[in-house]
Structures are given as C-alpha cells and as structure tokens.
Design a protein around this motif. Structure first.
Motif, mmCIF file in Angstrom:
data_model
loop_
_atom_site.group_PDB
_atom_site.id
_atom_site.type_symbol
_atom_site.label_atom_id
_atom_site.label_comp_id
_atom_site.label_asym_id
_atom_site.label_seq_id
_atom_site.Cartn_x
_atom_site.Cartn_y
_atom_site.Cartn_z
ATOM 1 N N VAL A 1 0.820 -1.225 0.000
ATOM 2 C CA VAL A 1 0.000 0.000 0.000
ATOM 3 C C VAL A 1 0.847 1.266 0.000
ATOM 4 O O VAL A 1 0.336 2.362 -0.214
ATOM 5 N N ASP A 2 2.145 1.119 0.246
ATOM 6 C CA ASP A 2 3.033 2.278 0.204
ATOM 7 C C ASP A 2 3.406 2.656 -1.230
ATOM 8 O O ASP A 2 4.021 3.697 -1.464
ATOM 9 N N SER A 3 3.060 1.816 -2.167
ATOM 10 C CA SER A 3 3.378 2.098 -3.570
ATOM 11 C C SER A 3 2.669 3.381 -4.015
ATOM 12 O O SER A 3 1.446 3.506 -3.892
ATOM 13 N N ALA A 4 3.451 4.322 -4.518
ATOM 14 C CA ALA A 4 2.919 5.628 -4.930
ATOM 15 C C ALA A 4 4.087 6.464 -5.435
ATOM 16 O O ALA A 4 5.241 6.029 -5.413
ATOM 17 N N VAL A 5 3.767 7.681 -5.863
ATOM 18 C CA VAL A 5 4.810 8.659 -6.163
ATOM 19 C C VAL A 5 4.905 9.591 -4.955
ATOM 20 O O VAL A 5 3.886 10.072 -4.459
ATOM 21 N N TYR A 6 6.117 9.816 -4.489
ATOM 22 C CA TYR A 6 6.345 10.652 -3.319
ATOM 23 C C TYR A 6 7.067 11.934 -3.742
ATOM 24 O O TYR A 6 8.060 11.892 -4.468
ATOM 25 N N PHE A 7 6.533 13.058 -3.269
ATOM 26 C CA PHE A 7 7.096 14.356 -3.606
ATOM 27 C C PHE A 7 7.609 15.059 -2.358
ATOM 28 O O PHE A 7 6.942 15.087 -1.319
ATOM 29 N N CYS A 8 8.778 15.645 -2.508
ATOM 30 C CA CYS A 8 9.329 16.550 -1.516
ATOM 31 C C CYS A 8 9.056 17.967 -2.009
ATOM 32 O O CYS A 8 9.102 18.223 -3.224
ATOM 33 N N ALA A 9 8.756 18.892 -1.106
ATOM 34 C CA ALA A 9 8.429 20.258 -1.527
ATOM 35 C C ALA A 9 8.987 21.266 -0.535
ATOM 36 O O ALA A 9 9.204 20.961 0.640
ATOM 37 N N LEU A 10 9.199 22.484 -1.030
ATOM 38 C CA LEU A 10 9.786 23.580 -0.251
ATOM 39 C C LEU A 10 8.887 24.802 -0.345
ATOM 40 O O LEU A 10 8.379 25.120 -1.419
ATOM 41 N N SER A 11 8.701 25.488 0.765
ATOM 42 C CA SER A 11 7.950 26.734 0.770
ATOM 43 C C SER A 11 8.820 27.834 1.349
ATOM 44 O O SER A 11 9.258 27.745 2.491
ATOM 45 N N GLU A 12 9.078 28.868 0.557
ATOM 46 C CA GLU A 12 9.832 30.024 1.018
ATOM 47 C C GLU A 12 8.876 31.161 1.327
ATOM 48 O O GLU A 12 7.672 30.991 1.359
ATOM 49 N N ALA A 13 9.463 32.347 1.483
ATOM 50 C CA ALA A 13 8.670 33.573 1.662
ATOM 51 C C ALA A 13 7.678 33.427 2.804
ATOM 52 O O ALA A 13 6.525 33.816 2.684
ATOM 53 N N VAL A 14 8.151 32.850 3.890
ATOM 54 C CA VAL A 14 7.250 32.632 5.019
ATOM 55 C C VAL A 14 6.674 33.954 5.511
ATOM 56 O O VAL A 14 5.535 34.029 5.944
ATOM 57 N N VAL A 15 7.472 35.015 5.427
ATOM 58 C CA VAL A 15 6.983 36.303 5.913
ATOM 59 C C VAL A 15 5.833 36.817 5.070
ATOM 60 O O VAL A 15 5.081 37.668 5.493
ATOM 61 N N ARG A 16 5.688 36.297 3.844
ATOM 62 C CA ARG A 16 4.567 36.681 3.005
ATOM 63 C C ARG A 16 3.546 35.550 2.934
ATOM 64 O O ARG A 16 2.800 35.422 1.968
ATOM 65 N N GLY A 17 3.552 34.728 3.941
ATOM 66 C CA GLY A 17 2.568 33.657 4.031
ATOM 67 C C GLY A 17 2.728 32.600 2.971
ATOM 68 O O GLY A 17 1.753 32.006 2.522
ATOM 69 N N GLY A 18 3.969 32.368 2.565
ATOM 70 C CA GLY A 18 4.197 31.344 1.550
ATOM 71 C C GLY A 18 3.606 31.709 0.214
ATOM 72 O O GLY A 18 3.166 30.842 -0.548
ATOM 73 N N LEU B 1 4.368 26.284 -3.221
ATOM 74 C CA LEU B 1 5.292 25.187 -2.954
ATOM 75 C C LEU B 1 6.106 24.888 -4.211
ATOM 76 O O LEU B 1 5.565 24.859 -5.314
ATOM 77 N N THR B 2 7.412 24.661 -3.997
ATOM 78 C CA THR B 2 8.268 24.188 -5.083
ATOM 79 C C THR B 2 8.464 22.697 -4.868
ATOM 80 O O THR B 2 8.990 22.276 -3.844
ATOM 81 N N PHE B 3 8.032 21.917 -5.848
ATOM 82 C CA PHE B 3 8.101 20.460 -5.741
ATOM 83 C C PHE B 3 9.305 19.900 -6.487
ATOM 84 O O PHE B 3 9.753 20.455 -7.496
ATOM 85 N N GLY B 4 9.786 18.758 -5.985
ATOM 86 C CA GLY B 4 10.718 17.960 -6.766
ATOM 87 C C GLY B 4 9.964 17.189 -7.833
ATOM 88 O O GLY B 4 8.735 17.290 -7.930
ATOM 89 N N LYS B 5 10.684 16.426 -8.629
ATOM 90 C CA LYS B 5 10.041 15.679 -9.718
ATOM 91 C C LYS B 5 9.401 14.388 -9.239
ATOM 92 O O LYS B 5 8.709 13.722 -10.005
ATOM 93 N N GLY B 6 9.642 14.042 -7.990
ATOM 94 C CA GLY B 6 8.994 12.876 -7.427
ATOM 95 C C GLY B 6 9.793 11.594 -7.581
ATOM 96 O O GLY B 6 10.622 11.446 -8.493
ATOM 97 N N THR B 7 9.557 10.682 -6.669
ATOM 98 C CA THR B 7 10.142 9.347 -6.715
ATOM 99 C C THR B 7 9.012 8.329 -6.764
ATOM 100 O O THR B 7 8.160 8.321 -5.875
ATOM 101 N N HIS B 8 9.013 7.517 -7.800
ATOM 102 C CA HIS B 8 7.998 6.477 -7.932
ATOM 103 C C HIS B 8 8.461 5.255 -7.148
ATOM 104 O O HIS B 8 9.474 4.625 -7.492
ATOM 105 N N LEU B 9 7.749 4.950 -6.084
ATOM 106 C CA LEU B 9 8.096 3.832 -5.218
ATOM 107 C C LEU B 9 7.203 2.640 -5.537
ATOM 108 O O LEU B 9 5.974 2.746 -5.498
ATOM 109 N N ILE B 10 7.830 1.530 -5.841
ATOM 110 C CA ILE B 10 7.099 0.295 -6.145
ATOM 111 C C ILE B 10 7.459 -0.736 -5.092
ATOM 112 O O ILE B 10 8.637 -1.065 -4.902
ATOM 113 N N ILE B 11 6.434 -1.209 -4.401
ATOM 114 C CA ILE B 11 6.635 -2.248 -3.389
ATOM 115 C C ILE B 11 6.066 -3.552 -3.951
ATOM 116 O O ILE B 11 4.864 -3.672 -4.178
ATOM 117 N N GLN B 12 6.936 -4.498 -4.157
ATOM 118 C CA GLN B 12 6.509 -5.778 -4.734
ATOM 119 C C GLN B 12 6.170 -6.775 -3.634
ATOM 120 O O GLN B 12 6.878 -6.849 -2.638
#
Lengths: 118, 112
Positions: free
Chosen positions: A85-102, A106-117
């Motif tokens: 059930v963990d099989s999915a695409v996982y994205f890491c993301a970054l939010s800057e400009a916190v002083v302006r409420g983000g 969000l800036t995302f990475g291209k993702g990692t496709h995780l396959i659990i056999q």
C-alpha cells in the motif's frame, strides 16, 4: 531561486524491506518549510509532514521517519517494513517567503515512484 | 468534513478554447492555491489567493487567470488553450498559505 531535487526517479523493493527516499533542496531564505506528499494513482496529493527550518529534530510516525539535516540541505524520508500500500509517487516540496505567508507557493521535486513488490 | 473538492474531474477541450476549473476549499480555510502537474513531473505553482486577493503568482502566461469568491471557493481560467496545457490541475487549501496544504483530486484537462 528555490529548487528541490529528488534524484531517485524510481525505486523498487520487496515488501518488508526498508527504503529511503532522498530530497535535497536549495534556498536563500533562512526561514522556510519542507514537506513530503504521497500521490497514489488516484492523483490526489496526500500530506505527510511539514518541517520548519528551525526544527532539525528527526520525526517518526509509525513506519515513517524523516531526517532533516540543514548542513547538507537534505530532508530524507524512510519507510520501515514497507508494504504494498506504500506504492505511490512521493514528492518533496519547499515553501519560502514565510513572511509573506508562503505566497510563492510550494516548489516540488520531480517525485520518486516507489514500487513495493509483494 | 468534506475535503477539497474540484470540478469537473475530467475535461476535453479543443485548442483555442477557454476552460474554467472550480475548487471548493475545506471549510474554514481562507487560502486557495492552484498547481499544474504535467505527466511525470512535480506540480508547478500557478496562483495563490488569500482572502479573495491574489497573493502570489508562478511563472505562467497571462492566459491563466483566477479569482476567489467571498465563500473562499475559487476558479481557474485558461484562455486560448494550447496542447501543452494538457495536465492535471490541482487545487490546495490551507488556513493561511504556508501551513500544510490539503489537495483536491484534481481536474484532468486534455487539449486536442
């Protein structure tokens, strides 16, 4: 400009193995947030964790754990005893400009496709 | 409680046409953001609205526009559609913007 790199395009493991997804980020801001999301085939992004730049403590939630290291600008995600059930695409993301409420979103990475056999 | 809802779920349009996508945020959330996700890539930020005002905009052409209504729902409009606009369009809502964003299931737009 901010950037998120997920160098692993696809990872395939056998069920019950541990797996680590890598995330490296670039930012000029000293205050920022880092996120991980899961995207199953249905398409909806599921929020997993948010970490602010001042909190470098590792976090564990069940089989999930996160390792945040500012010295290497990394925010890695480990799944222990993986399940199909963990099989999915996982994205890491970054939010800057916190002083302006983000306001730059969000800036995302291209993702990692995780396959659990089984 | 209902999550973020988007409509329609799927849409097919012809090049040059215009399209409107809709998003209803989680109750109590005042910020709505829009993202475009092309197949095989991570989502790209388009707009953020907070309290009915545009607060942030990504690197997208003026063909893309949006608005937020008094009930905090939002519409994304794309004019003069191009084949390259084919993508999954995701809406996210949050309390203030940079808090954890909750995403809808998206609208799959196909331009032919």
């Amino acid at each position: 400009a901010q950037k998120v790199t997920q160098a692993q395009t696809e990872i395939s493991v056998v069920e019950k193995e541990d797996v680590t997804l890598d995330c490296v980020y670039e930012t000029r801001d000293t205050t920022y947030y880092l996120f991980w999301y899961k995207q199953p085939p249905s398409g909806e992004l599921v929020f997993l964790i948010r970490r602010n730049s001042f909190d470098e403590q590792n976090e564990i939630s069940g089989r999930y754990s996160w390792n945040f290291q500012k010295s290497t600008s990394s925010f890695n995600f480990t799944i222990t005893a993986s399940q199909v059930v963990d099989s999915a695409v996982y994205f890491c993301a970054l939010s800057e400009a916190v002083v302006r409420g983000g306001a730059d979103g969000l800036t995302f990475g291209k993702g990692t496709h995780l396959i659990i056999q089984p | 409680d209902a999550g973020v809802t988007q409509s329609p779920t799927h849409l097919i349009k012809t090049r040059g046409q215009q399209v409107t996508l809709r998003c209803s945020p989680i109750s109590g959330h005042k910020s709505v953001s829009w993202y475009q996700q092309v197949l095989g890539q991570g989502p790209q930020f388009i707009f953020q609205y907070y309290e009915k005002e545009e607060r942030g905009r990504g690197n997208f052409p003026d063909r893309f526009s949006a608005r937020q209504f008094p009930n905090y729902s939002s519409e994304l409009n794309v004019n003069a559609l191009l084949l390259g606009d084919s993508a999954l369009y995701l809406c996210a809502s949050s309390w203030t913007g940079y808090t954890e964003a909750f995403f809808g299931q998206g609208t799959r737009l196909t331009v032919v």
